[in-house]
Structure formats: C-alpha cells, structure tokens
Design a protein around this motif. Structure first.
Motif, mmCIF file in Angstrom:
data_model
loop_
_atom_site.group_PDB
_atom_site.id
_atom_site.type_symbol
_atom_site.label_atom_id
_atom_site.label_comp_id
_atom_site.label_asym_id
_atom_site.label_seq_id
_atom_site.Cartn_x
_atom_site.Cartn_y
_atom_site.Cartn_z
ATOM 1 N N THR A 216 43.138 -2.090 -5.896
ATOM 2 C CA THR A 216 42.409 -2.040 -7.157
ATOM 3 C C THR A 216 42.337 -3.408 -7.812
ATOM 4 O OG1 THR A 216 43.070 0.262 -7.526
ATOM 5 C CG2 THR A 216 42.340 -0.976 -9.442
ATOM 6 N N GLY A 217 43.446 -4.151 -7.775
ATOM 7 C CA GLY A 217 43.451 -5.492 -8.358
ATOM 8 C C GLY A 217 42.479 -6.425 -7.678
ATOM 9 N N ILE A 218 42.455 -6.395 -6.345
ATOM 10 C CA ILE A 218 41.538 -7.256 -5.603
ATOM 11 C C ILE A 218 40.090 -6.858 -5.871
ATOM 12 C CG2 ILE A 218 40.769 -7.949 -3.298
ATOM 13 C CD1 ILE A 218 43.674 -7.656 -2.371
ATOM 14 N N VAL A 219 39.818 -5.549 -5.857
ATOM 15 C CA VAL A 219 38.463 -5.055 -6.093
ATOM 16 C C VAL A 219 37.967 -5.477 -7.476
ATOM 17 C CG1 VAL A 219 37.089 -2.962 -6.441
ATOM 18 C CG2 VAL A 219 38.639 -3.126 -4.495
ATOM 19 N N GLY A 220 38.819 -5.327 -8.490
ATOM 20 C CA GLY A 220 38.425 -5.715 -9.836
ATOM 21 C C GLY A 220 38.154 -7.205 -9.961
ATOM 22 N N ALA A 221 38.985 -8.020 -9.309
ATOM 23 C CA ALA A 221 38.788 -9.472 -9.378
ATOM 24 C C ALA A 221 37.490 -9.886 -8.703
ATOM 25 C CB ALA A 221 39.980 -10.177 -8.731
ATOM 26 N N VAL A 222 37.235 -9.346 -7.527
ATOM 27 C CA VAL A 222 36.015 -9.704 -6.794
ATOM 28 C C VAL A 222 34.774 -9.239 -7.557
ATOM 29 C CG1 VAL A 222 34.691 -9.313 -4.683
ATOM 30 C CG2 VAL A 222 37.151 -9.726 -4.550
ATOM 31 N N GLY A 223 34.863 -8.054 -8.166
ATOM 32 C CA GLY A 223 33.731 -7.560 -8.941
ATOM 33 C C GLY A 223 33.392 -8.470 -10.107
ATOM 34 N N GLY A 224 34.419 -8.933 -10.814
ATOM 35 C CA GLY A 224 34.174 -9.839 -11.928
ATOM 36 C C GLY A 224 33.593 -11.165 -11.481
ATOM 37 N N LEU A 225 34.157 -11.715 -10.403
ATOM 38 C CA LEU A 225 33.647 -12.995 -9.896
ATOM 39 C C LEU A 225 32.214 -12.859 -9.389
ATOM 40 C CD1 LEU A 225 36.782 -14.317 -7.977
ATOM 41 C CD2 LEU A 225 35.852 -15.180 -10.129
ATOM 42 N N GLY A 226 31.906 -11.681 -8.805
ATOM 43 C CA GLY A 226 30.563 -11.471 -8.283
ATOM 44 C C GLY A 226 29.489 -11.518 -9.349
ATOM 45 N N GLY A 227 29.871 -11.303 -10.599
ATOM 46 C CA GLY A 227 28.890 -11.304 -11.669
ATOM 47 C C GLY A 227 28.370 -12.671 -12.043
ATOM 48 N N PHE A 228 29.042 -13.729 -11.591
ATOM 49 C CA PHE A 228 28.603 -15.067 -11.983
ATOM 50 C C PHE A 228 27.679 -15.707 -10.949
ATOM 51 C CE2 PHE A 228 32.446 -14.299 -14.424
ATOM 52 C CZ PHE A 228 32.013 -14.648 -15.696
ATOM 53 N N VAL A 229 27.452 -15.023 -9.830
ATOM 54 C CA VAL A 229 26.524 -15.548 -8.824
ATOM 55 C C VAL A 229 25.060 -15.234 -9.156
ATOM 56 C CG1 VAL A 229 25.874 -15.481 -6.381
ATOM 57 C CG2 VAL A 229 28.292 -15.470 -7.026
ATOM 58 N N PRO A 230 24.706 -13.988 -9.530
ATOM 59 C CA PRO A 230 23.301 -13.689 -9.808
ATOM 60 C C PRO A 230 22.639 -14.559 -10.873
ATOM 61 C CG PRO A 230 24.534 -11.662 -9.532
ATOM 62 C CD PRO A 230 25.537 -12.774 -9.550
ATOM 63 N N PRO A 231 23.311 -14.903 -11.994
ATOM 64 C CA PRO A 231 22.638 -15.793 -12.940
ATOM 65 C C PRO A 231 22.252 -17.135 -12.342
ATOM 66 C CG PRO A 231 24.519 -14.754 -13.980
ATOM 67 C CD PRO A 231 24.606 -14.423 -12.525
ATOM 68 N N LEU A 232 23.097 -17.655 -11.441
ATOM 69 C CA LEU A 232 22.760 -18.911 -10.780
ATOM 70 C C LEU A 232 21.536 -18.740 -9.894
ATOM 71 C CD1 LEU A 232 26.365 -20.086 -9.759
ATOM 72 C CD2 LEU A 232 25.028 -20.780 -11.759
ATOM 73 N N VAL A 233 21.482 -17.600 -9.189
ATOM 74 C CA VAL A 233 20.337 -17.318 -8.320
ATOM 75 C C VAL A 233 19.071 -17.142 -9.149
ATOM 76 C CG1 VAL A 233 19.365 -15.678 -6.663
ATOM 77 C CG2 VAL A 233 21.790 -16.286 -6.539
ATOM 78 N N MET A 234 19.170 -16.371 -10.237
ATOM 79 C CA MET A 234 18.008 -16.139 -11.087
ATOM 80 C C MET A 234 17.488 -17.447 -11.681
ATOM 81 S SD MET A 234 17.163 -12.869 -11.241
ATOM 82 C CE MET A 234 16.574 -12.277 -12.818
ATOM 83 N N GLY A 235 18.405 -18.296 -12.128
ATOM 84 C CA GLY A 235 17.996 -19.582 -12.690
ATOM 85 C C GLY A 235 17.315 -20.459 -11.656
ATOM 86 N N ALA A 236 17.881 -20.476 -10.435
ATOM 87 C CA ALA A 236 17.285 -21.286 -9.369
ATOM 88 C C ALA A 236 15.905 -20.766 -8.972
ATOM 89 C CB ALA A 236 18.212 -21.303 -8.151
ATOM 90 N N VAL A 237 15.790 -19.438 -8.890
ATOM 91 C CA VAL A 237 14.500 -18.837 -8.527
ATOM 92 C C VAL A 237 13.452 -19.129 -9.592
ATOM 93 C CG1 VAL A 237 13.287 -16.640 -8.239
ATOM 94 C CG2 VAL A 237 15.460 -17.026 -7.065
ATOM 95 N N TYR A 238 13.849 -19.004 -10.858
ATOM 96 C CA TYR A 238 12.874 -19.262 -11.928
ATOM 97 C C TYR A 238 12.457 -20.729 -11.954
ATOM 98 C CZ TYR A 238 10.578 -19.180 -16.445
ATOM 99 O OH TYR A 238 9.643 -19.289 -17.450
ATOM 100 N N SER A 239 13.407 -21.624 -11.701
ATOM 101 C CA SER A 239 13.070 -23.053 -11.675
ATOM 102 C C SER A 239 12.110 -23.378 -10.539
ATOM 103 C CB SER A 239 14.346 -23.886 -11.528
ATOM 104 O OG SER A 239 15.205 -23.685 -12.622
ATOM 105 N N ALA A 240 12.285 -22.684 -9.398
ATOM 106 C CA ALA A 240 11.452 -22.974 -8.233
ATOM 107 C C ALA A 240 10.100 -22.275 -8.294
ATOM 108 C CB ALA A 240 12.183 -22.555 -6.960
ATOM 109 N N ARG A 241 10.060 -21.051 -8.820
ATOM 110 C CA ARG A 241 8.840 -20.236 -8.763
ATOM 111 C C ARG A 241 8.225 -19.933 -10.113
ATOM 112 N NH1 ARG A 241 6.876 -20.451 -3.612
ATOM 113 N NH2 ARG A 241 8.590 -20.202 -2.114
#
Length: 274
Positions: A216-241
């Motif tokens: 449970t501890g590992i799952v919770g940590a990975v879930g929280g960290l996973g939330g900071f990747v999509p904003p970077l992707v969205m920002g990069a996609v918007y800058s490019a397209r």
C-alpha cells in the motif's frame, strides 16, 4: 457493544479505507492546488493548511489503533519494502493507481492553466471550476470504495477507467465549455476518484496479507509521483501543437489500457500471487 479496536465489518471495510483516502486527498489538494494558481505565494501555506499539518498527525495518534491480533512483521523497513517491491502485483497496482490518483493530482496542478489557456477564463473563474473538479474527485473516492464492497474492485476500476477514456476522447475535440466541456471534465473527475478508491480496495484482495501495508505504501507513493508527469506532457504538447487534444487522447489511451488490464488480469489474481 463492539470494541473501538475491533476490526471493521468486511462489508464496510473498503468504504472506510476509501473515506480515509477521501479525507487525505482533500487535505492534500488544499496543499497542492496553490502550486498551480495565482492567488498565493507558491511556497506559502494558509492558516488552514498550517492547522491541518498539525491537526491530522495529532488526530491520527489519538484515534487510530492497530488490531489487537495484528501480526507484527519481521525484518527491517528496507527488507519489507524490498520484499514488497519484488511482487508483480505491487507494480501492477501502482500503475493503476498512478492513472487514477495520479490523474487527480495532474488535474489539480494543471486544470486552472488549461481552463485559462484553452477557454480564456479569468483566474477566478478557472479556480472556481477547478475547485468543483476537486470536490467531485474526493466525493467519488468513497463511492469507489463503497462500490468495491459490493462488486469486485477490479471490475469497478475497469468500469471507472473506461468511463474516463470515453469522456477524455470527447474533451479532446475541444467542445464548448458550457455545458459539454464542463460535464466532460466533471465526469472525468468522478471516474478518476472512483478508480482511485477501488484500486485501494483491490490491494487487500490481490496482495499476500503480511505484505499489504508495504505494498500500500509503495502504491500510494507511485500514484502521487505519477501525477506530476501529465502536466509536463500537456505543457510540452501545447507548446509544440498549440492544442491540448493530443494530451487528452493520451489520457484516453492510458485509461483504456488500465481498464483492459484491470478487467483481464487483476480480476483473476488472488492474495497469494506474487
């Protein structure tokens, strides 16, 4: 009368776990949301946030107790986490939770920016709509736990992620904000909240009992960290397209993959699986 330290009835256990997650998510959102807004200093905490930082640990120390028959795990913290990390289900659950709770964190960070840039809203209007999104995610999380008490958690997770995938496709076509865009975003919030609640319910069913806490501890940590990747992707996609459509299509693909995996694989896993 039932003892205060007695284990929760099985029929309510997932709802109770999800409700605790609801409370912590709402608290975490209050800490995370200012990082994506223009209202506060990015490193500052309001008086409410400071009070929560003090109150939550105190309440936990006073109210939360272990079961009297709980088996104390042997080995050091590092050994237990390493053992949990060798389980296949740990990373399967982490991936599913990264989609559900990670999506909530991602929208919390990036939704105000998306609403301002994509729809031309003022910071106040964008913040108000983002608050509605946040509220729905935390309400949906206990609902996911409640539903997982009655239906297999993997089925609940699959259904919630399928719902998110469908609505993300609709949002990718940049519908008018009122009413279609608002409805889509709120439905995505409900789906992500439900999925994050049901994944935690799934942990106890597919994980060997002595390792549930570590997993449970590992799952919770990975879930929280996973939330900071999509904003970077969205920002990069918007800058490019100059559009967020590709980002929402990627969200749809990810949610659909999680839906299929949860239904096909996690529905058949038992607690003794590694």
């Amino acid at each position: 009368m039932e003892r205060a330290d007695a284990p929760a009835p099985a029929a309510w256990r997932n709802l109770i776990v999800a409700t605790i997650g609801f409370t912590l998510t709402f608290w975490a959102w209050d800490l995370i949301a200012p990082l994506g807004s223009d209202y506060h200093d990015r490193l500052g905490l309001t008086s409410v946030q400071q009070s929560l930082l003090v109150a939550v640990p105190v309440l936990a120390a006073l109210l939360i107790r272990d079961r009297p028959d709980r088996a104390v795990p042997a080995g050091s913290l590092g050994q237990r986490l390493a053992s949990a990390g060798r389980l296949r289900v740990t990373w399967e659950l982490s991936a599913l939770y990264a989609i559900g709770f990670g999506g909530i964190v991602a929208f919390g960070v990036y939704l105000p920016t998306y609403l301002r840039t994509g729809y031309g809203l003022t910071p106040t209007d964008a913040g108000t709509k983002a608050a509605g999104f946040a509220l729905l995610t935390v309400i949906a999380r206990p609902f996911g736990g409640w539903l997982a008490d009655r239906v297999h958690p993997a089925v609940v997770t699959a259904g919630a992620l399928a719902f998110v995938a469908l609505l993300a496709i609709v949002q990718a076509f940049d519908p008018p904000l009122d009413p279609v865009g608002t409805v889509c975003l709120l439905c995505i919030a409900a789906g992500l909240g439900t999925a994050s609640g049901s994944v935690f319910a799934l942990v106890s069913q597919v994980t060997p009992q002595p390792q549930v806490g570590s997993v449970t501890g590992i799952v919770g940590a990975v879930g929280g960290l996973g939330g900071f990747v999509p904003p970077l992707v969205m920002g990069a996609v918007y800058s490019a397209r100059g559009s967020y459509s590709i980002g929402f299509m990627l969200l749809s693909d990810l949610a659909l993959a999680g839906c299929v995996y949860a239904y096909v694989r996690m529905r058949t896993v038992r607690g003794g699986a590694g």
